[in-house]
Design a protein around this motif. Structure first.
Motif: not given
Length: 337
Positions: A9-20, A115-125, A127-133
């Motif tokens: 979503a942005s570039a180069g933020l910290s491990c907290y703020t990038e995913n905020i 990290v951001v949880v933004d989905g589930r699959t029908p079999d219960g997995d 879905h996560l997004t982590d934009a931190f680098t």
């Protein structure tokens, strides 16, 4: 684990703020500008705590806010996270930075990481997004991740079986700039939207800002390096550097041709010094570990940065990115702070 392409979503933020940023950008328009304009460094000279934002980023439109939730066991945590996901479409969860399966090599520490949880699959997995680098001193690295984890994989990265250190608790509380109350259980933690707003007031005080905050950061870092580095001050300063580089990149892009050549040069110089700071301090930290401390290198880097920040502060103020705090900081210093 299944991965998808991800664009931060942005570039180069910290491990907290990038995913905020990931969460807020999906929640409301204008969040990137809000984040950039919120950047400031405040340091509590009594506790050594750091705050990186001058507004409560957990406050959301419509008189709502993000608040911590906690559970002592995995089943309760997964139920709570799933309920928040169903209500909002995404959830910020607190993960163990050293347990992320998408790490390459080893992290520097086992620490809280959003990290951001933004989905589930029908079999219960999940879905996560982590934009931190990041690149770690241990030789490991982390690239942005988007993909699915099994319930077992997801549970493993959420657990803090022995709780958090006091430093990590403080960072969690201040991740949004101003204190957010911790949950009663910290083995598993996530955030949920709730009614109310967080008061934009730092505890105790007064906290140092501007050049005084940079001077205090140098003092805290030198004291930490002379001991066992257990306070993790280097990580707090690294986060501040990431945020300030992001701030000036956003200002430069937003202002565009409205910036005079001398203003652009001042911003470029400040950005370059913030970008250089972690490398300089990492060298000083490695020297200290070898028994060859370099206090003048640390203090000199912060002094040069304070001068550049003061020179650029009228530009920041003119474009709505804060005001100079040097006079107030000097006044506080004269009072013995």
């Amino acid at each position: 684990m299944r991965t998808d392409p991800v664009t931060p979503a942005s570039a180069g933020l910290s491990c907290y703020t990038e995913n905020i940023a990931v969460y807020l950008c999906a929640r409301s328009a204008g969040s990137t500008a809000l984040l950039a304009r919120s950047v400031r460094l405040a340091v509590d000279p009594v506790t050594g705590a750091f705050s990186h934002h001058d507004r409560a980023l957990n406050n959301l439109p419509g008189g709502r806010r993000l608040g911590y939730r906690g559970a002592p066991d995995a089943g309760t945590a997964l139920t709570g996270i799933a309920a928040e996901l169903a209500r909002r479409g995404r959830v910020l969860v607190v993960a163990d930075s050293g347990a992320l399966p998408w790490l390459s090599g080893a992290a520097d520490d086992h620490a809280p990481h959003l990290v951001v949880v933004d989905g589930r699959t029908p079999d219960g997995d999940w879905h996560l997004t982590d934009a931190f680098t990041a690149l770690f001193s241990s030789g490991g690295s982390q690239e942005p991740f988007s993909g699915e984890l099994s319930a077992a994989e997801f549970t493993a990265l959420l657990a803090f079986p022995h709780g958090l250190s006091e430093v990590h608790r403080t960072r969690n509380a201040l991740a949004f700039g101003f204190p957010v109350a911790a949950p009663p259980h910290e083995t598993y933690q996530w955030l949920a939207e709730e009614e109310g707003t967080t008061e934009e007031r730092l505890p105790g005080g007064p906290w140092l800002t501007g050049s005084a905050a940079l001077e205090e950061s140098a003092r805290l870092l030198l004291a930490d390096l002379a001991a066992d580095a257990s306070r993790g001050v280097l990580q707090d300063v690294w986060a501040a550097a990431q945020h300030h580089v992001f701030r000036d990149a956003h200002l430069t892009a937003a202002a565009g041709a409205a910036l005079a050549p001398e203003e652009r040069r001042a911003l470029d110089a400040t950005t370059a010094k913030w970008r250089e700071l972690p490398r300089t301090l990492r060298f000083a930290a490695n020297s200290a570990r070898r028994g060859r401390p370099r206090p003048s290198l640390v203090s000199g880097a912060f002094t040069a940065l304070a001068d550049l920040e003061e020179a650029a502060s009228p530009i920041h103020a003119a474009h709505g990115y804060g005001v100079s705090t040097r006079p107030a900081a000097r006044s506080y210093a004269r009072q013995g702070g």
